[in-house]
Design an enzyme around this catalytic site. Structure first.
Site, PDB file in Angstrom:
ATOM      1  N   SER A  42      39.009  50.465  48.485  1.00  0.00           N
ATOM      2  CA  SER A  42      38.279  50.420  49.761  1.00  0.00           C
ATOM      3  C   SER A  42      38.835  51.359  50.819  1.00  0.00           C
ATOM      4  O   SER A  42      38.277  51.428  51.917  1.00  0.00           O
ATOM      5  CB  SER A  42      38.313  49.003  50.333  1.00  0.00           C
ATOM      6  N   CYS A 130      40.632  25.657  50.922  1.00  0.00           N
ATOM      7  CA  CYS A 130      39.485  25.283  51.763  1.00  0.00           C
ATOM      8  C   CYS A 130      39.089  23.813  51.633  1.00  0.00           C
ATOM      9  O   CYS A 130      38.815  23.140  52.622  1.00  0.00           O
ATOM     10  CB  CYS A 130      38.288  26.178  51.436  1.00  0.00           C
ATOM     11  N   LYS A 214      45.365  21.409  43.530  1.00  0.00           N
ATOM     12  CA  LYS A 214      45.695  21.876  44.886  1.00  0.00           C
ATOM     13  C   LYS A 214      45.395  20.772  45.892  1.00  0.00           C
ATOM     14  O   LYS A 214      46.167  20.545  46.837  1.00  0.00           O
ATOM     15  CB  LYS A 214      44.867  23.108  45.259  1.00  0.00           C
ATOM     16  N   HIS A 242      31.251  23.957  51.908  1.00  0.00           N
ATOM     17  CA  HIS A 242      31.653  22.981  50.892  1.00  0.00           C
ATOM     18  C   HIS A 242      31.318  21.579  51.414  1.00  0.00           C
ATOM     19  O   HIS A 242      31.549  21.272  52.592  1.00  0.00           O
ATOM     20  CB  HIS A 242      33.171  23.024  50.658  1.00  0.00           C
TER      21      HIS A 242
HETATM   22  O1  25A Z   1      43.138  32.223  44.289  1.00  0.00           O
HETATM   23  P1  25A Z   1      43.868  33.321  44.975  1.00  0.00           P
HETATM   24  O2  25A Z   1      44.459  34.295  44.036  1.00  0.00           O
HETATM   25  O3  25A Z   1      44.832  32.799  45.973  1.00  0.00           O
HETATM   26  O4  25A Z   1      42.753  34.204  45.732  1.00  0.00           O
HETATM   27  C1  25A Z   1      42.192  33.893  46.926  1.00  0.00           C
HETATM   28  C2  25A Z   1      41.065  34.888  47.111  1.00  0.00           C
HETATM   29  O5  25A Z   1      39.872  34.140  46.992  1.00  0.00           O
HETATM   30  C3  25A Z   1      38.939  34.549  47.962  1.00  0.00           C
HETATM   31  C4  25A Z   1      39.524  35.679  48.749  1.00  0.00           C
HETATM   32  O6  25A Z   1      39.016  36.889  48.161  1.00  0.00           O
HETATM   33  C5  25A Z   1      41.005  35.517  48.498  1.00  0.00           C
HETATM   34  O7  25A Z   1      41.643  36.777  48.549  1.00  0.00           O
HETATM   35  N1  25A Z   1      38.521  33.450  48.794  1.00  0.00           N
HETATM   36  C6  25A Z   1      37.266  33.134  49.085  1.00  0.00           C
HETATM   37  N2  25A Z   1      37.182  32.047  49.812  1.00  0.00           N
HETATM   38  C7  25A Z   1      38.418  31.619  50.023  1.00  0.00           C
HETATM   39  C8  25A Z   1      38.993  30.531  50.723  1.00  0.00           C
HETATM   40  N3  25A Z   1      38.256  29.630  51.360  1.00  0.00           N
HETATM   41  C9  25A Z   1      39.284  32.516  49.386  1.00  0.00           C
HETATM   42  N4  25A Z   1      40.589  32.362  49.432  1.00  0.00           N
HETATM   43  C10 25A Z   1      41.076  31.330  50.098  1.00  0.00           C
HETATM   44  N5  25A Z   1      40.326  30.424  50.735  1.00  0.00           N
HETATM   45  P2  25A Z   1      37.907  37.838  48.834  1.00  0.00           P
HETATM   46  O8  25A Z   1      36.932  38.208  47.816  1.00  0.00           O
HETATM   47  O9  25A Z   1      37.425  37.267  50.093  1.00  0.00           O
HETATM   48  O10 25A Z   1      38.743  39.136  49.177  1.00  0.00           O
HETATM   49  C11 25A Z   1      39.648  39.768  48.373  1.00  0.00           C
HETATM   50  C12 25A Z   1      40.235  40.895  49.271  1.00  0.00           C
HETATM   51  O11 25A Z   1      41.497  41.268  48.752  1.00  0.00           O
HETATM   52  C13 25A Z   1      41.523  42.696  48.619  1.00  0.00           C
HETATM   53  N6  25A Z   1      42.459  43.082  47.612  1.00  0.00           N
HETATM   54  C14 25A Z   1      42.439  42.796  46.298  1.00  0.00           C
HETATM   55  N7  25A Z   1      43.533  43.317  45.697  1.00  0.00           N
HETATM   56  C15 25A Z   1      44.249  43.945  46.644  1.00  0.00           C
HETATM   57  C16 25A Z   1      43.557  43.812  47.868  1.00  0.00           C
HETATM   58  N8  25A Z   1      44.009  44.337  48.996  1.00  0.00           N
HETATM   59  C17 25A Z   1      45.171  45.029  48.937  1.00  0.00           C
HETATM   60  N9  25A Z   1      45.888  45.210  47.832  1.00  0.00           N
HETATM   61  C18 25A Z   1      45.466  44.692  46.661  1.00  0.00           C
HETATM   62  N10 25A Z   1      46.186  44.870  45.555  1.00  0.00           N
HETATM   63  C19 25A Z   1      40.126  43.066  48.314  1.00  0.00           C
HETATM   64  O12 25A Z   1      39.911  44.397  48.640  1.00  0.00           O
HETATM   65  C20 25A Z   1      39.358  42.130  49.245  1.00  0.00           C
HETATM   66  O13 25A Z   1      39.357  42.643  50.537  1.00  0.00           O
HETATM   67  P3  25A Z   1      39.017  45.374  47.748  1.00  0.00           P
HETATM   68  O14 25A Z   1      39.390  46.736  48.158  1.00  0.00           O
HETATM   69  O15 25A Z   1      39.148  45.014  46.270  1.00  0.00           O
HETATM   70  O16 25A Z   1      37.543  45.083  48.209  1.00  0.00           O
HETATM   71  C21 25A Z   1      36.620  44.584  47.414  1.00  0.00           C
HETATM   72  C22 25A Z   1      35.241  45.160  47.788  1.00  0.00           C
HETATM   73  O17 25A Z   1      34.357  44.036  47.906  1.00  0.00           O
HETATM   74  C23 25A Z   1      33.272  44.343  48.732  1.00  0.00           C
HETATM   75  N11 25A Z   1      33.009  43.206  49.595  1.00  0.00           N
HETATM   76  C24 25A Z   1      33.682  42.072  49.578  1.00  0.00           C
HETATM   77  N12 25A Z   1      33.157  41.196  50.449  1.00  0.00           N
HETATM   78  C25 25A Z   1      32.119  41.786  51.049  1.00  0.00           C
HETATM   79  C26 25A Z   1      32.015  43.080  50.510  1.00  0.00           C
HETATM   80  N13 25A Z   1      31.051  43.908  50.906  1.00  0.00           N
HETATM   81  C27 25A Z   1      30.172  43.505  51.860  1.00  0.00           C
HETATM   82  N14 25A Z   1      30.221  42.248  52.418  1.00  0.00           N
HETATM   83  C28 25A Z   1      31.176  41.394  52.021  1.00  0.00           C
HETATM   84  N15 25A Z   1      31.232  40.151  52.595  1.00  0.00           N
HETATM   85  C29 25A Z   1      33.589  45.571  49.442  1.00  0.00           C
HETATM   86  O18 25A Z   1      32.781  46.585  48.928  1.00  0.00           O
HETATM   87  C30 25A Z   1      35.043  45.815  49.138  1.00  0.00           C
HETATM   88  O19 25A Z   1      35.257  47.171  49.112  1.00  0.00           O
HETATM   89  O1  L14 Z   2      42.954  28.416  46.451  1.00  0.00           O
HETATM   90  O2  L14 Z   2      35.820  28.045  46.003  1.00  0.00           O
HETATM   91  O3  L14 Z   2      42.209  29.247  48.250  1.00  0.00           O
HETATM   92  O4  L14 Z   2      36.472  29.445  44.481  1.00  0.00           O
HETATM   93  C1  L14 Z   2      39.758  29.459  47.424  1.00  0.00           C
HETATM   94  C2  L14 Z   2      38.387  29.606  46.906  1.00  0.00           C
HETATM   95  C3  L14 Z   2      40.507  28.681  45.192  1.00  0.00           C
HETATM   96  C4  L14 Z   2      39.072  28.778  44.722  1.00  0.00           C
HETATM   97  C5  L14 Z   2      42.088  29.024  47.060  1.00  0.00           C
HETATM   98  C6  L14 Z   2      36.707  28.691  45.416  1.00  0.00           C
HETATM   99  C7  L14 Z   2      40.834  29.527  46.394  1.00  0.00           C
HETATM  100  C8  L14 Z   2      38.131  28.561  45.866  1.00  0.00           C
END
Ligand code: 25A
Ligand code: L14
Length: 346
Positions: A42, A130, A214, A242
């Site tokens: 991105s 969440c 969780k 949710h």
């Molecule tokens: O379970 P975990 O591992 O703890 O993961 C938690 C992840 O779950 C998501 C959220 O991911 C979070 O990171 N999530 C959703 N709801 C949640 C909640 N209630 C929640 N987590 C917790 N509680 P996400 O999809 O919202 O965002 C991920 C972001 O992380 C960037 N990323 C990934 N690897 C990375 C990194 N950044 C830096 N270094 C790394 N190594 C990722 O960036 C994203 O910003 P990206 O460059 O991969 O961008 C993805 C492309 O997606 C498009 N896009 C996303 N959302 C939108 C969108 N476009 C338009 N509108 C949108 N709403 C873009 O094109 C973007 O370029």
């Molecule tokens: O642990 O609805 O914050 O997919 C948040 C998003 C776990 C999954 C986290 C979902 C994630 C959750």
């Protein structure tokens, strides 16, 4: 006290990161500057911040020089990799991923539930899951009044929890099915349109999913380790919000009327409970809102001291972005935007 902070949003292009930028602008967070970081995929793209646009930079180990506060929502592995470097350069991290939640060095905080835990932070503060956040905002006042002994919860979780790929998958499947076309699955193991999947995050050795565990573990860490908790987490074809069916057993008797009064006074809660007028919390109404909505409050007639209720919130706002920004606000208010030991996580 620092009145104005240099702030980074890490994972700024994701569903949650975008909402974080929106929330910071809406609440006039005192930011001297905002840096948007994401993966190399991105870098160079733009994300909205208030009326402005910010150019996204790639997150690296060196991104945090001169940054006071970083709010992460870049997934667990990116948080594990980069948050220690942020702290090492003197930057306080509020992390939305699951990476640090159960780490004893990191407070896990919902400002309405356990703000005092912020006092002992070591540089990383974890934002809970969440489903746990919205449940505990509603249960905290009931626990304070009557001591909850046991919680039985079933969730109905929106696809936005999976980010943009979840939103896209539901929309594409609905369109294709309406046009009598075959569908593909990639975000989920099965069709999500017109379906319910009792499967969120990965399965664990004890036959529960990680999402279900969780809710158990985070409730123990934030509210009370003595509460027995059991959860079933279900993905439903809803875009935002949710919903949760929650049953509690308490030590002291609480009538439904008493619970309604306690909840009406509780910070962050809005009671929507008028069955005669068909009024109860709905995901479509909670979407875009800050509150946790509680309704269908009624006594569990199968036990002495029990209540049932229906709890709904926007999973991307109070479930993620808003709670993280509220943590940042609470840190600022308490003069806690400082790193006691920069090497703690290296
Ligand atoms: O379970 P975990 O591992 O703890 O993961 C938690 C992840 O779950 C998501 C959220 O991911 C979070 O990171 N999530 C959703 N709801 C949640 C909640 N209630 C929640 N987590 C917790 N509680 P996400 O999809 O919202 O965002 C991920 C972001 O992380 C960037 N990323 C990934 N690897 C990375 C990194 N950044 C830096 N270094 C790394 N190594 C990722 O960036 C994203 O910003 P990206 O460059 O991969 O961008 C993805 C492309 O997606 C498009 N896009 C996303 N959302 C939108 C969108 N476009 C338009 N509108 C949108 N709403 C873009 O094109 C973007 O370029
Ligand atoms: O642990 O609805 O914050 O997919 C948040 C998003 C776990 C999954 C986290 C979902 C994630 C959750």
């Amino acid at each position: 006290m620092k009145k104005s902070l240099h702030v980074a949003v890490c994972g700024a292009t994701g569903a949650v990161g975008r909402e974080m930028l929106k929330t910071l602008a809406q609440r006039n967070f005192p930011a001297a500057s905002i840096t948007a970081l994401a993966s190399s995929r991105s870098a160079g793209t733009k994300v909205p911040y208030g009326d402005d646009e910010i150019t996204v930079k790639e997150m690296t180990k060196d991104s945090f020089k001169g940054i006071d506060l970083a709010i992460f929502s870049a997934g667990g592995s990116a948080s594990k990799e980069f948050a220690p470097y942020a702290v090492a350069s003197g930057c306080v991290v509020v992390d939305n991923s699951s990476a640090w939640r159960m780490d004893d060095r990191c407070p896990l905080v919902v400002p309405e539930v356990n703000p005092e835990d912020l006092e002992k932070h070591n540089g990383i503060i974890a934002n809970p899951n969440c489903s746990t956040i919205q449940m505990l905002v509603a249960l905290k006042p009931l626990h304070d009044a009557a001591t909850i002994k046991r919680i039985v919860v079933s969730t109905y979780q929106a696809v936005s929890g999976t980010g943009k790929k979840g939103l896209d998958e539901l929309e594409t499947q609905v369109r294709r099915l309406f046009n009598m076309q075959d569908i593909e699955t990639s975000a989920y193991p099965h069709q999500i349109a017109f379906n319910c999947l009792p499967h969120i995050d990965v399965f664990m050795d004890n036959e529960y999913t990680k999402e279900e565990m969780k809710m158990v573990n985070e409730t123990h860490k934030m509210l009370d380790p003595n509460i027995r908790v059991t959860a079933t987490c279900v993905r439903v074809p809803v875009f935002y919000g949710h919903s949760e069916s929650v049953n509690i057993e308490t030590e002291k008797k609480l009538t439904s009327a008493q619970a309604r009064v306690l909840l009406a006074q509780a910070p962050g809660v809005q009671v929507v409970d008028n069955p005669r007028a068909n009024l109860y919390p709905l995901a479509v109404n909670a979407a875009g809102e800050d509150e946790v909505f509680v309704g269908r409050i009624r006594e569990d007639e199968s036990i002495e001291n029990g209540l049932n209720m229906w709890i709904v919130a926007d999973n991307i706002r109070k479930g993620a972005a808003l709670n993280a920004v509220q943590i940042a606000e609470a840190l600022l208010e308490r003069d806690l935007v400082r790193v006691p030991n920069p090497d703690m996580f290296m």
